[in-house]
Scaffold this motif. Structure first.
Motif, PDB file in Angstrom:
ATOM      1  N   THR A  16     -58.500  -5.713 -53.641  1.00 26.14           N
ATOM      2  CA  THR A  16     -57.786  -6.229 -52.473  1.00 26.14           C
ATOM      3  C   THR A  16     -56.293  -6.370 -52.783  1.00 26.14           C
ATOM      4  O   THR A  16     -55.892  -6.480 -53.942  1.00 26.14           O
ATOM      5  CB  THR A  16     -58.328  -7.608 -52.049  1.00 26.14           C
ATOM      6  OG1 THR A  16     -58.050  -8.546 -53.098  1.00 26.14           O
ATOM      7  CG2 THR A  16     -59.826  -7.558 -51.783  1.00 26.14           C
ATOM      8  N   LYS A  22     -64.423  -6.489 -52.372  1.00 25.95           N
ATOM      9  CA  LYS A  22     -63.520  -5.331 -52.526  1.00 25.95           C
ATOM     10  C   LYS A  22     -64.046  -4.142 -51.710  1.00 25.95           C
ATOM     11  O   LYS A  22     -63.275  -3.388 -51.110  1.00 25.95           O
ATOM     12  CB  LYS A  22     -63.454  -4.887 -53.989  1.00 25.95           C
ATOM     13  CG  LYS A  22     -62.880  -5.891 -54.990  1.00 25.95           C
ATOM     14  CD  LYS A  22     -62.953  -5.298 -56.394  1.00 25.95           C
ATOM     15  CE  LYS A  22     -62.758  -6.306 -57.509  1.00 25.95           C
ATOM     16  NZ  LYS A  22     -61.363  -6.520 -57.891  1.00 25.95           N
ATOM     17  N   CYS A  49     -60.378  -2.681 -48.925  1.00 25.85           N
ATOM     18  CA  CYS A  49     -59.314  -3.182 -49.807  1.00 25.85           C
ATOM     19  C   CYS A  49     -58.011  -3.480 -49.079  1.00 25.85           C
ATOM     20  O   CYS A  49     -57.187  -4.247 -49.558  1.00 25.85           O
ATOM     21  CB  CYS A  49     -59.087  -2.215 -50.967  1.00 25.85           C
ATOM     22  SG  CYS A  49     -58.315  -0.668 -50.479  1.00 25.85           S
TER      23      CYS A  49
END
Ligand code: DOR
Ligand code: ZN
Length: 355
Positions: free
Chosen positions: A234, A22, A312
């Motif tokens: 994400t 992430k 992300c």
């Protein structure tokens, strides 16, 4: 070119240790610099959470190797770590207490679990509460009972800003922050953010009503700090069946605020007060020497996730037109960011709590 001090973001989810797909200390601090932020305070709801000496070391060692801007790391309140945390207070940004449910394992349901933390954590070290609505009222009562300062994270509701105003008027030591997404977005924007993927609109606290948003703007003098609550997940995770809550925000903070200045809704002084001076006082942060940012106030551009340094890969502000662009960031005498390029090396960032 407008020159401002480097901004401080007191609320960032770096995701390392444990969820570096992430974000990590490298990508989060690149996003910070690109956004004109030279000092971040990192939240403890990582994997594992930062809740004792070993996990604090784990986070600080990654930060030491990878961070490109300055930082400090919060420790998280758990059911039985109040004694340990007292001994770690000087090394930490402060204590974060999750009093309502959100992303990660750290959560204190029962008010008896709050007590040892209020009793033990040094009064001159910051305590930050994730507490929404009536939980926030309970947190403010604790501040009064234990006569110690508390900082309320990400306020979003009219009732919250009004209650904090009343508490301040009575001398209770409470401060608060607001996130750009709660100032610039309401519930009504969720369909546009979601694009058919409802998970993209999920954030805690949730986006509120227009009336709530208006109350935050109307009571701007009650708000001590701007904070992003940069919470990268994400796009794949946001679009899954079990979407985690959270928006990225480091790279959109300043352009959104500058656009509000251009619109006459905010002043430059308010930006400096709430993104530099107040966070420095509330969190007892040192001044960063020879540190400033240069901003082109006239530059207009469109926010696009593809241009972001965050890992992300999305932003709730995709396609927004903003006015005001960060051109150059100087951190401790070195050019750390210039014309879209990160120039600070990995490891250049310093832990401001290191003695
Ligand atoms: O939306 C949120 N995301 N709110 C929080 O309190 C936690 C954060 C996260 O860590 O993803
Ligand atoms: Zn957060």
């Amino acid at each position: 070119m407008l020159k401002l001090p480097g901004l401080i973001d007191p609320h960032v989810h770096v995701r390392e240790p444990g969820q570096t797909h992430k974000e990590d200390w490298d990508s989060a601090t690149q996003a910070a610099l690109a956004g004109g932020v030279t000092l971040i305070l990192a939240m403890p709801n990582t994997k594992p959470p930062i809740f004792d000496a070993a996990t604090l070391d784990l986070a600080l060692e990654s930060a030491r190797q990878k961070a490109r801007c300055d930082y400090a790391q919060f420790v998280g309140a758990g059911p039985d770590n109040a004694d340990i945390l007292r001994s770690l207070a000087a090394q930490a940004a402060g204590l974060k207490m999750y009093l309502d449910s959100t992303f990660g394992e750290l959560r204190l349901d029962d008010m008896t679990l709050w007590m040892p933390h209020f009793q033990n954590f040094p009064k001159d070290s910051p305590v930050v509460l994730h507490s929404e609505s009536r939980t926030m009222a309970a947190g403010i009562l604790f501040a009064a009972l234990y006569d110690r300062p508390v900082h309320i994270a990400h306020i979003s509701l009219k009732e919250e800003v009004l209650l904090i105003k009343a508490a301040k008027e009575r001398g209770i030591k409470v401060t608060c922050e607001v996130c750009p997404h709660h100032l610039f977005l309401s519930k009504d924007d969720i369909p546009a953010i979601a694009h058919g993927h409802p998970g993209r609109g999920e954030v805690r606290p949730r986006l509120a009503t227009k009336e709530d948003v208006d109350a935050l703007w109307k009571n701007m003098e009650v708000i001590d700090c701007f904070a992003t609550d940069h919470a990268p997940h994400t796009l794949q995770e946001k679009d899954s069946d079990n979407p985690p809550p959270g928006f990225p925000g480091l790279e959109t903070l300043l352009p959104l605020l500058l656009t509000a200045v251009d619109d006459g809704r905010l002043t430059m002084d308010e930006i400096v007060q709430k993104s530099v001076i107040n966070p420095r006082n509330i969190f007892r942060l040192p001044e960063q020497p020879e540190t400033w940012i240069e901003v082109d106030e006239k530059a207009e551009y469109e926010i696009k996730a593809v241009n972001q340094f965050s890992r992300c890969g999305w932003t709730p502000f995709e396609g927004w037109k903003v006015k005001g662009q960060v051109r150059k960031v100087t951190l401790r005498g070195q050019t750390a960011f210039e014309d879209g390029k990160i120039l600070a090396e990995k490891g250049f960032g310093r832990n401001i709590r290191d003695q």
